[in-house]
Write an enzyme that holds these catalytic residues in place. Structure first.
Site, PDB file in Angstrom:
ATOM      1  N   CYS A  75       0.762  -1.054  -0.026  1.00 20.21           N
ATOM      2  CA  CYS A  75       0.033  -0.001   0.090  1.00 20.21           C
ATOM      3  C   CYS A  75       1.074   1.132   0.061  1.00 20.21           C
ATOM      4  CB  CYS A  75      -1.024   0.048   1.089  1.00 20.21           C
ATOM      5  SG  CYS A  75      -1.871   1.466   1.566  1.00 20.21           S
ATOM      6  N   GLU A 153     -12.495  -1.569  -4.798  1.00 16.82           N
ATOM      7  CA  GLU A 153     -13.085  -2.234  -3.862  1.00 16.82           C
ATOM      8  C   GLU A 153     -14.424  -2.825  -4.134  1.00 16.82           C
ATOM      9  OE1 GLU A 153     -11.711  -2.944  -0.417  1.00 16.82           O
ATOM     10  OE2 GLU A 153     -10.162  -2.477  -1.615  1.00 16.82           O
ATOM     11  N   CYS A 185      -0.676   3.639  -6.707  1.00 16.58           N
ATOM     12  CA  CYS A 185      -1.467   3.140  -5.609  1.00 16.58           C
ATOM     13  C   CYS A 185      -1.610   1.527  -6.236  1.00 16.58           C
ATOM     14  CB  CYS A 185      -3.070   3.899  -5.603  1.00 16.58           C
ATOM     15  SG  CYS A 185      -4.162   3.098  -4.948  1.00 16.58           S
ATOM     16  N   HIS A 187      -4.042  -0.364  -6.100  1.00 14.31           N
ATOM     17  CA  HIS A 187      -5.482  -0.594  -6.583  1.00 14.31           C
ATOM     18  C   HIS A 187      -5.372  -0.411  -8.184  1.00 14.31           C
ATOM     19  CE1 HIS A 187      -6.964  -0.518  -2.326  1.00 14.31           C
ATOM     20  NE2 HIS A 187      -8.116  -1.168  -2.881  1.00 14.31           N
TER      21      HIS A 187
HETATM   22  N1  DGL Z   1      -3.872   0.681  -2.295  1.00 13.92           N
HETATM   23  C1  DGL Z   1      -3.653   1.827  -1.625  1.00 13.92           C
HETATM   24  C2  DGL Z   1      -2.425   2.358  -2.016  1.00 13.92           C
HETATM   25  O1  DGL Z   1      -1.421   1.944  -2.583  1.00 13.92           O
HETATM   26  C3  DGL Z   1      -4.616   2.623  -1.516  1.00 13.92           C
HETATM   27  C4  DGL Z   1      -5.053   3.677  -0.249  1.00 13.92           C
HETATM   28  C5  DGL Z   1      -6.365   3.764  -0.095  1.00 13.92           C
HETATM   29  O2  DGL Z   1      -7.050   2.888   0.447  1.00 13.92           O
HETATM   30  O3  DGL Z   1      -6.710   4.755  -0.387  1.00 13.92           O
HETATM   31  O4  DGL Z   1      -2.085   3.511  -1.704  1.00 13.92           O
END
Ligand code: DGL
Length: 264
Positions: A75, A153, A185, A187
């Protein structure tokens, strides 16, 4: 001291870190992997730094109870906010993802790179340092992407709303000549097809997940912690969110049915 057969803990604010877990699995086929999706607290990106730090500490403490031998912070936001305190507090090998400014700057031909990340990542001192250190000689454009984590998500990887968001976030970067886009990020790699479609040909998209998996492998080998047997490793999953819902999305992203336990 955990043995080489001990597991590796990998965590994210939610399901996004599976984009790192799949690279870890590919690079380290015999390792046992534990994954925590903190979906009950996601998104981290717009939360106060103290909250993110507390969550990261709670998850690391959970992994240590499972007697893991190494941890991957999958993350960018948790790395940006918490990595120094995690390293100071826990004497365990910690490998952490961060936006790939260095390779992007090295490969850009236009001299303009665009970083897509959460607001917290972009506002962090760690990101300022990264930019200062590796972004010399190129123009570094940044774009926070509120809403994108939520789409992933929900498992909405292709729909019109997600496409419109992606196009909207990329437009200013492309208009200013960015030829290299960093997925800052974990995601966002799950949106790669629509990111590529919106960016068009001639724009490179960089995901540092493979580099993180290589770094983890190096750390394990140098600490004699690498599990190299011929038997395939296992994966176990936990979430702080609604297990059924999260399991459905995680199965879609991971590519097979999985059991997801409630994070204690
Ligand atoms: N996967 C997270 C990242 O790499 C997302 C963070 C979030 O939940 O906003 O930053």
């Amino acid at each position: 001291m955990p043995a080489a057969e001990a597991a590796i803990g990998v965590f994210d604010s939610g399901v996004g870190g599976l984009s790192v877990l799949r690279e870890v699995r590919a690079a380290l086929p015999a390792e046992h992997l534990l994954y925590v999706a903190d979906s009950g607290a996601a998104p981290y990106g717009d939360r106060p730094a103290e909250f993110i730090l507390e969550r990261a500490q709670a998850i690391v403490a959970f992994f240590l109870e499972q007697n893991i031998k190494a941890i991957v912070v999958a993350c960018n936001t948790a790395t940006a906010v918490a990595i120094q305190s995690l390293r100071a507090r826990y004497p365990v090998p910690l490998v952490a993802i961060e936006p790939a400014v260095k390779p992007a700057a090295a490969q850009s031909r236009s001299g303009v790179i665009g970083i897509l990340a959460t607001s917290q990542t972009l506002a962090s001192e760690n990101f300022s340092r990264l930019r200062e250190r590796y972004g010399q000689g190129v123009r570094v454009l940044t774009q926070a992407c509120p809403g994108l984590v939520e789409q992933v998500e929900k498992g909405e990887l292709q729909g019109e709303a997600t496409q419109a968001m992606v196009a909207g976030y990329l437009a200013p970067l492309l208009a200013q000549g960015a030829d290299t886009i960093v997925l800052g990020c974990t995601h966002y790699p799950f949106l790669l097809p629509i990111i590529r479609a919106a960016a068009g040909q001639g724009v490179a998209v960089i995901d540092p997940a493979q580099a993180v998996a290589r770094e983890l492998r190096r750390r394990l080998e140098s600490g004699n912690l690498h599990c190299a047997g011929a038997t395939p490793g296992t994966e176990r999953f936990w979430t702080s969110g609604a297990t059924d819902k999260v399991a459905t999305v995680m199965a879609k992203l991971w590519g097979k049915e999985i059991t997801v336990h409630l994070l204690p």
